[in-house]
Every structure is written in C-alpha cells, then in structure tokens.
Scaffold this motif. Structure first.
Motif, PDB file in Angstrom:
ATOM      1  N   THR A 117      24.757  33.972  18.097  1.00  0.00           N
ATOM      2  CA  THR A 117      23.304  34.128  17.953  1.00  0.00           C
ATOM      3  C   THR A 117      22.721  33.076  17.016  1.00  0.00           C
ATOM      4  O   THR A 117      21.574  32.666  17.180  1.00  0.00           O
TER       5      THR A 117
ATOM      6  N   ILE B  97      14.322  33.559  19.477  1.00  0.00           N
ATOM      7  CA  ILE B  97      15.475  34.456  19.395  1.00  0.00           C
ATOM      8  C   ILE B  97      15.174  35.622  18.454  1.00  0.00           C
ATOM      9  O   ILE B  97      15.555  36.769  18.719  1.00  0.00           O
TER      10      ILE B  97
ATOM     11  N   GLY C  86      15.283  39.481  19.596  1.00  0.00           N
ATOM     12  CA  GLY C  86      16.116  40.437  18.868  1.00  0.00           C
ATOM     13  C   GLY C  86      15.308  41.581  18.288  1.00  0.00           C
ATOM     14  O   GLY C  86      15.743  42.744  18.310  1.00  0.00           O
TER      15      GLY C  86
ATOM     16  N   LEU D 119      20.879  39.209  16.608  1.00  0.00           N
ATOM     17  CA  LEU D 119      19.993  38.152  17.090  1.00  0.00           C
ATOM     18  C   LEU D 119      18.987  37.739  16.017  1.00  0.00           C
ATOM     19  O   LEU D 119      18.639  36.560  15.895  1.00  0.00           O
TER      20      LEU D 119
END
Length: 492
Positions: free
Chosen positions: A64, A76, A80, A113
């Motif tokens: 990640t 990201i 997440g 994440l």
C-alpha cells in the motif's frame, strides 16, 4: 503568480482519518466482554476480532505504501478511508461473531491503505527542517487517540452497546473524507512498475509470519505454528533476495537501508511498537482484575499518559528540528523504560496506591512524546520524494510486526508467570475485565503481572541503543536540499 498551498491544512485533514484508525485499535479492547456475551462467542473468537484487524493491517503495508507512490497518496488515502468507514458500519451491524471478524479484516485493509499515505504526504509537502513540527502534530494526535479510545469505548458500551464503538466511525469517516478531498493536494505520481513476484512473496511471507505469531499462544506453540513461522521467515528471505537481484523496479527499494538512520529508525520503532502493545496487557489486568476497576476507570488511570503525550508532542517535534537526531529519542526510550520498571515495582503490591500508577503514566507520556515524532522525522528525513510511500510502508510494517510480536510475547509470558506462581492456566488475552480476583490469590496474581511487565521495559532498551547510534543528517538529504512540493500546480 500562484501561491503554495499551506501544508498544515493538508496535514490537519489527514490526521482526522489517522485519529480514527488509532481510536479503533484502542476502543475495541474494552468492549470484548460485551461482544463475547451478546454474540455468544468464546474467548478465542473474541480475540480474533482484534487479531483479524492487526493481520490485514500489517500484511499489505509494503504494497500500500508503493500504491501511494504510483497512484498518488491522496487517491489511495481516500479509497482506504472509504473502505474503513463502510466496514466500520458493517462491524456495527454484525449479528454474529463470524460476520464481525470478517468486517474487521476488511477494516484492517482500509487502515493499511491509509496509514503510509499520512507519512508520505508529510515527507513530500514539508521540508526536512520543518518535518519535526509536522510529525509532532502527528504524535499529538496519536496520544489523544490513545486517551479517547478506552474512555469513549467504556462510555459507549455502557450507554449504547458495543456496536456503537464501530458506528461512531461513520460520521467521523464522512467528515475526514470531505476534508481530505478539499484540503489534501493531488501530488505528482511516479510511473512505478509493480514487481508482481515481490507482491506475492511479501504478502505470503508476512501472512505466514504474522498469523503464526498471533496464533502461537492459543495453539501452545505447536509444531504446526513453528512451521508456519519458519516458512514465513524463509519466504521473506527469498523476497529480500529477489529484491536485491531483480533487474526491474523492486517493491522494496533496499537502497533505503543504506541510510543508517532509516535502518536504525526501523529497529527502534519495532521495539516501540512491541513495548507499547506488551505494556497494555499486564497493566490493565492489574487495574481491573487486582484492583477491581471498570474498563472506563482503568482507562482514566492511564489518561495522564496520553494527555501529556498530546500536549508535549508538538513542542518536542519543533525542538527535534534543531537538535542532533539521537538526543531526544534516546532520552525518550530511556525514560520510558525506567517508567515501565516503575510500573513493575508498583504492581508487586496488590494494594498499591493507584496515584503511583498515575504519576508513572505522566512520566511515560512525556517520554512517548520524545519518541514517536522524532523517530518518524529521522526515518523520513533523507527519503527521496519518489520513494516516500515505499519508505513509509516499510516503517509502518516494522511497527506493526513489532506490535504483533509484543502482543504474542506478553500473552505467553503472562500465562507462564501465572503458572509459575501457582495460578494454573490463567487466561492471558483481551476481554479480561470480568471481575476482581479473590483475595487469597491476589498477591500471586500481582507478582506474576509485575514480572511480565519487565518484558516491555527490556524491549525499550533496543530502542535506546538504536537511537544512540543515529548520526547527524546530511544537509538536504541524498537528493539535495528538499523542498515541499508545490500544490498550486497540482490538480485537485
């Protein structure tokens, strides 16, 4: 002329989500007895409510972190955060223990994440000489979450029920998402080519290692468990070899470890993660099972630790920008170790004055402020911009693996000391707050917990040595004088 976006606004938005992740780690522990009763679960199933989260949190962090470099930390992070928030709702609505464990596993993936992106954004938007102050804010939020988690958990469980410790994440997650969309810049991405062999090897190796460690104590460290742990170590060794020999772009840039301070920071944060996790088990046993405190009251006893950390971390962060990198964290590790030795001494007496724990906690809080932010600053100081996500992924992976090791080690040690002091096979896990132990065995119980508390103190000595070996930062780091990336030229 376009102006540069204030990086403090972006950091403020990110730490809302970061706070929620840390809150969720600490808030669940006090709810385990209620979950166990209402979902008709046994102790091993309830422990997996936390273990599933830690497993899916720790395993993907290397990957990640790299995803943030490739697709942008903002994208990201938002993805997440959405996963974390929706899975929190699923946890709150779970009608059986199996559904809850599955939802917690997805929640851990969301946290994995998000976490590396917070450090990557700090690395990419703050120059090295201001990074300590930014990490200080990061550390203050961690201290506040440590305080609020157990107290809020106790209040919610007592008033609304265990499901609300998860449902409370939903409005916080929505606010955090809106703030991140608004305030976090879309930083430039790097055209990384993913090493698919490295992805598979790292995921399999981390899973075998972390799962084996988590299950070790409940399986009496059977041959199957040791085989799993050894297999995990072997697979990770093969992973490192392939990363060193690969001709393409590696998932784990081993050149990061050529930086002495980065390597030592990883060793130090592993010892810190292990020590903090290990400390919580015996001290909450002592407050609840020996002194008969409720989860909320026991959390209030340790509140000064988090309060002092929260207030001191920003100040220490600013100081660390102007001092030799070894000074503050070395003092922090040493004082934290001494404060835990103090806890162990106090806990030998089952009738000890709780004020002694409160005072020791305040000292421990000050020492924590000297560790979290300065250590993260030192680890990220010389990271090339293109590898900020990878470095943050490595750093957070070592912290999480340290936490899992500390949890497994303290559970095994508490059980062993209980047996050695004549208490038989006493449970050594979460969900302990089920009442005060009888007076005839209280002294033996306290002695066993006191002896087990020496483990986290000893673990911190590794951090003392690692921090003492830090060297002064090279001017500007390996890529020349670092400057924050300009957000005015970045599309939202």
């Amino acid at each position: 002329m376009p102006t540069q976006r204030n990086p403090w606004l972006a950091l403020g938005a990110l730490v809302v989500g970061f706070f929620m992740i840390l809150l969720d780690v600490t808030i669940v522990a006090v709810a385990n007895p209620a979950i166990m009763t209402e979902l008709h679960a046994d102790i091993s199933q309830v422990i997996w409510v936390t273990s599933a989260y830690l497993l899916t949190y720790a395993v993907p962090l290397l990957i990640t972190g790299r995803l943030g470099d490739r697709y942008g930390p903002k994208n990201i992070y938002l993805f997440g955060l959405a996963v974390f928030t929706l899975s929190s709702l699923a946890c709150g609505l779970a009608g059986d223990i199996e559904t809850l464990i599955a939802a917690r596993a997805v929640q851990g993936l969301g946290a994995a994440l998000m976490t590396p992106q917070t450090m990557a954004v700090i690395t990419r938007t703050f120059p090295p000489d201001r990074r300590g102050a930014a990490m200080g804010m990061w550390g203050a939020v961690a201290g506040l979450a440590t305080l609020v988690g157990p107290i809020l958990g106790g209040v919610l469980v007592d008033s609304l029920g265990w499901a609300w410790i998860f449902i409370v994440n939903v409005p916080v997650g929505i606010v955090a998402f809106a703030l991140a969309v608004w305030l976090v810049p879309a930083l430039p991405t790097n055209e990384h080519k993913f090493d698919l062999v490295g992805v598979v090897l790292s995921a399999v190796g981390m899973f075998l290692l972390v799962f084996g460690i988590q299950e070790g104590n409940s399986s009496d460290w059977s041959g199957k468990i040791w085989a799993m742990i050894v297999a995990g170590v072997v697979v990770l060794a093969v992973f490192v070899v392939t990363q060193a020999r690969g001709s393409g772009e590696p998932l784990l840039p081993l050149q990061l470890f050529r930086d002495r301070n980065f390597s030592l920071s990883n060793l130090a944060i592993a010892s810190m993660g292990a020590a903090v996790t290990a400390l919580m088990v015996p001290i909450y046993f002592y407050l609840q099972a020996v002194h008969g405190m409720s989860p909320t009251r026991s959390a209030l006893v340790l509140a000064p630790m988090a309060i002092v950390t929260g207030f001191a971390a920003p100040v220490v962060g600013r100081l660390s920008d102007r001092m030799h990198p070894r000074l503050i964290p070395t003092i922090g590790f040493l004082v934290f170790a001494i404060s835990i030795f103090w806890f162990a001494l106090v806990m030998r007496d089952p009738h000890a004055n709780i004020t002694l724990i409160v005072v020791g906690g305040a000292v421990a809080g000050a020492s924590n402020a000297c560790i979290w932010a300065p250590l993260a600053t030192t680890a990220t100081h010389n990271l090339p911009i293109s590898q900020a996500g990878a470095g943050a992924g490595v750093y957070n992976t070592t912290r999480q693996v340290g936490s899992v090791l500390g949890s497994a080690a303290i559970s095994a040690l508490v059980a062993a000391r209980m047996s050695a002091t004549g208490l038989g096979d006493a449970p050594a896990g979460e969900g302990m707050g089920t009442g005060q132990v009888p007076e005839p065995v209280r002294q033996a119980f306290s002695t066993a917990l006191s002896q087990a508390t020496l483990l986290p103190a000893a673990l911190l000595l590794v951090g003392v040595v690692a921090s003492a070996l830090f060297i002064r930062h090279a001017a500007g780091g390996p890529t020349g004088p670092a400057r924050p990336e300009r957000a005015d030229s970045l599309a939202h």
